[in-house]
Design an enzyme around this catalytic site. Structure first.
Site, PDB file in Angstrom:
ATOM      1  CB  SER A  73      -0.932   0.007   1.217  1.00  0.00           C
ATOM      2  OG  SER A  73      -0.189  -0.031   2.415  1.00  0.00           O
TER       3      SER A  73
ATOM      4  CE  LYS B 140      -3.263   1.090   4.990  1.00  0.00           C
ATOM      5  NZ  LYS B 140      -3.033   0.594   3.630  1.00  0.00           N
TER       6      LYS B 140
END
Length: 816
Positions: free
Chosen positions: A695, A738
């Site tokens: 990611s 996140k």
């Protein structure tokens, strides 16, 4: 001197064998399982006609013949091929007729001989032999070897009851090495093959050496046999002693009238068994064990084992059950009163109550798995669920368990055997339907003692747990009424088979507003009560709590927040105990005074827009976290340097980002850059922490392209996403954690993959309102949102121009 005792006769006479070395003809006496050694008197049993004729021929001449051992003792009429080459010249002594028709001949060994030729095969065998004359010197190694053999032989005589002590005395009086080896070999219980091997060994030193190896092996067997016999004798003596003592105790108790105490205990146990409600199979087993216990003496060691097992059977809950509180409104009020937020977990419990109202006992009890960062309330929610339903709450911590027997128990054949933790906890619960929490299920390990997670498969499977098998009980136990709740920080360590049996409910991290509410409703009142303070003596302002949340804690949960509040309460309590004046309202200034300098700073709020620095968002066990990526360019040879403890997947993402930049150099305006003359260093700070995952691809590409183009990156932009070589942005996991991390860091813009847009429903509405989301399908979308126009000539372009100028100057100098 002669002696017997199941051994060959041994002669220590000074009869000297002939010393002539010429070959001679002698009658041959084949023997089956006997090896005759020189200088030793050995009885030989003869029954075959050819053997008797050979003896008669020897007696008719000089009483000498050759004794040779057969290769196969089953051969009745041996031929020269059936006999060994090496034999012994003997003198025929006394001859005795035995009752079974055989003849016993005492053969006095003279010397070793080797068969050269067979000169006659009928009516008896006659051979030509070459005598073997032994010569040996009493050197120092020979003397040492003789002493070693004597020492071993002495130990064998001490341990072997079949060896008389006279054998060792005889061996001590032998001075010749070869004679000593032959004498010991004939006395010790060796196989025919081992004795033949020693007979064929002509060198006395080598013969002693081979004999020492055989004696060592024999000595090991004798020592082991002696040890076993001693243990058996000790056990027999101990059993007899215990029997006598028990009989004496029984008689004494009978005289004192105490013999009825054991019967009284048995009767009390029968009454207790009659009062317990249990299945028929379990009752039959319990009655069988009680009858065994009644037949045993009270002081018997096995009686305590049977008594312990019987106690487990009658103390386990087999049918005892608490009634669930099926009032949905009541359950909702209890959960809301004890916990703030957590809508998904609360909704699942209310759904369970609603379905139970409709389906009744036919409904399967769910197996829930709470997954989330530490401090988010997983364990405490399980306790609240038990309180809301009116069930008993029990908890087992699985962290660090590596033995499968911890779950299933030990079999009763082991000393100190006990049931596994599941059965032990059910006994402590007292009902068959408690709320059973298996804490830290992702911390279970496996080693040579088994895999505990595999033992949990049966307990956590509604299709099997109605008959859970514990090694100690050996009776199926019904776990189908138990509400199992497991907790974990990560799903990945849980085996797939175990994960498939559980319904996963995720616990996200808390945002600042949620932490503020939790502190007001739960943390501050609890800490004031624990420290003996009243709300009138100490209050916290909202700004003080926000200061603690932002600058003294950086977590997804609220555990550290409660610790910091407790620190302030302790300092206030101490000042009050010392009679000093203490503040009643905690403000940010008071926080700084009591807690010291801030431990965490908001990097996004302090930094400025920089070239080659991009801010990524990472997922960790404790929730989300910010992950800055730095890129530096320098003249070199086209190397890509990666530092910061990056995993293989993250290194591959960096390679993909570089490949994308080089393949799209013209679009990015960096076609003038010679990558072969440029070294690129990518660093992710906090190098002591391992980092991995795909990611970070968008962040790596953004920081790299910023450094190559000279375009600064907006420091208020956080990003996440996986990239491909074609520039596509792929979806990632852990989006909620996140985004919450970016919100805590005061980011203004968050770049996420467009495929993750559907996951924004999990983000709190107030967080969505305060952040601007950019949905990237390709890397160009992320670059447009994150990069500013270039303020000056890119560093890479300057290095290329500088190299070109230097190259042109060098060319001009060479032409000159």
């Amino acid at each position: 001197m002669f002696f017997q005792g199941g051994l060959p006769f041994i002669s220590l006479s000074e009869h000297s064998p002939r010393r002539d070395e010429e070959a001679g003809d002698y009658p041959l006496l084949p023997v089956r399982d006997v090896v005759v050694f020189p200088r030793l008197l050995t009885p030989v049993f003869v029954g075959r006609d050819r053997s008797l004729r050979a003896i008669e021929a020897a007696l008719a001449s000089d009483n000498r013949l050759v004794v040779v051992t057969q290769r196969d003792p089953e051969v009745e009429n041996p031929t020269p091929e059936d006999l060994h080459e090496m034999g012994t010249e003997v003198v025929v002594g006394r001859i005795l007729r035995m009752p079974d028709g055989t003849t016993s001949v005492l053969a006095q060994g003279q010397r070793r001989v080797r068969i050269i030729d067979y000169v006659q095969t009928a009516p008896y065998l006659r051979v030509t032999v070459q005598p073997i004359v032994e010569t040996s010197e009493r050197t120092l190694p020979m003397e040492a070897m003789m002493r070693a053999v004597l020492a071993l032989f002495e130990k064998c005589v001490q341990l072997d009851r079949n060896l008389p002590e006279e054998a060792y005395v005889a061996a001590m009086n032998i001075d010749e090495p070869g004679w000593l080896a032959d004498m010991v070999a004939s006395v010790v219980d060796l196989s025919t093959e081992e004795r033949l091997q020693l007979l064929n060994t002509l060198d006395p030193y080598a013969r002693l050496q081979g004999l020492s190896v055989l004696l060592n092996r024999k000595l090991e067997l004798l020592e082991l046999e002696n040890q076993i016999q001693n243990q058996v004798q000790q056990e027999v003596d101990k059993s007899q002693r215990e029997y006598y003592l028990r009989e004496q105790m029984r008689i004494i108790q009978s005289e004192l009238g105490e013999i009825d105490s054991h019967l009284g205990d048995i009767n009390r146990l029968r009454e207790k068994l009659a009062e317990v409600d249990m299945p028929a199979e379990v009752r039959m087993r319990a009655e069988h064990e009680l009858n065994r216990l009644a037949a045993m003496p009270a002081a018997s060691p096995e009686a305590s084992i049977v008594r312990t097992y019987f106690d487990w059977l009658i103390e386990l809950p087999w049918t005892q059950e608490t009634e669930d509180n099926q009032d949905i409104q009541h359950v909702a009020r209890v959960l809301d009163a004890n916990h703030y937020g957590l809508p998904e977990a609360k909704e699942r419990i209310l759904e369970h109550i609603a379905v139970r109202q409709r389906a009744g006992a036919k409904m399967r009890t769910p197996i829930l798995c709470f997954v989330g960062p530490p401090g988010t309330g997983k364990t405490s929610l399980g306790r609240s669920i038990a309180e809301a339903l009116g069930r008993h709450f029990v908890r087992v911590s699985l962290g660090g368990i590596r033995d499968e027997a911890e779950i299933r128990g030990h079999r009763r054949t082991y000393i100190g055997a006990m049931p596994g933790r599941i059965i032990q906890t059910m006994r402590r619960a007292g009902t068959i339907n408690p709320v059973f929490m298996l804490d830290e299920i992702d911390k279970v390990g496996a080693d040579f003692r088994g895999d505990p997670s595999a033992a949990l498969l049966e307990a956590l499977d509604p299709e099997q747990n109605y008959a859970f098998s514990d090694h100690y009980l050996e009776i199926p136990y019904d776990l189908s009424h138990v509400m199992f709740i497991t907790t974990a920080n990560l799903l990945d360590p849980i085996p797939p088979a175990l994960r498939d049996r559980m319904e996963v409910i995720r616990f996200p991290g808390y945002v600042e507003e949620e932490k503020l509410s939790i502190a007001r409703q739960f943390l501050i009142p609890r800490q004031l009560e624990e420290h003996g303070l009243s709300p009138a003596e100490l209050r916290f302002s909202d700004q003080a709590l926000k200061t603690i949340i932002r600058e003294y804690t950086y977590e997804a949960g609220v555990r550290n927040l409660e610790r910091e509040i407790g620190r302030i309460c302790r300092k206030v309590a101490r000042r009050l105990a010392e009679g000093k004046k203490a503040c009643k309202l905690v403000t940010p200034t008071v926080v700084y005074t009591y807690l010291g300098p801030p431990r965490y700073t908001d990097d996004l709020d302090q930094d400025s827009d920089e070239v080659g620095v991009a801010m990524g968002i990472a997922w960790t066990e404790a929730g989300g976290d910010m992950m800055p990526v730095e890129v530096s360019l320098m003249p070199g040879k086209g190397n890509l340097i990666l530092t910061g403890q990056l995993g293989e997947v993250m290194q591959e993402s960096a390679q993909a980002a570089l490949s994308y930049a080089r393949s799209h150099a013209e679009e990015l305006g960096i076609k003038e850059i010679d990558f072969d003359q440029l070294d690129i260093h990518i660093h992710v700070p906090e190098g002591s922490v391992q980092k991995d995952g795909p990611s970070a691809g968008v962040t790596l590409a953004t920081a790299l392209i910023s450094a190559l183009t000279g375009r600064p990156v907006r420091h208020k932009v956080a990003m996440t996403g996986e990239i491909t070589l074609r520039g596509r942005v792929l979806a990632v996991g852990g989006l909620k954690e996140k985004v919450l991390a970016a919100h805590r860091a005061k980011a203004e813009v968050v770049v996420i993959p467009r495929r993750n847009q559907k996951d924004l429903v999990e983000i709190p509405k107030n967080v969505q309102r305060e952040l601007k989301f950019v949905y990237a399908e390709r890397i160009a979308d992320a670059l447009n949102a994150a990069l500013l126009p270039a303020a000056e000539t890119p560093i890479a372009a300057k290095m290329v121009t500088k190299k070109k100028t230097a190259r042109r100057a060098a060319q001009a100098m060479s032409r000159a």
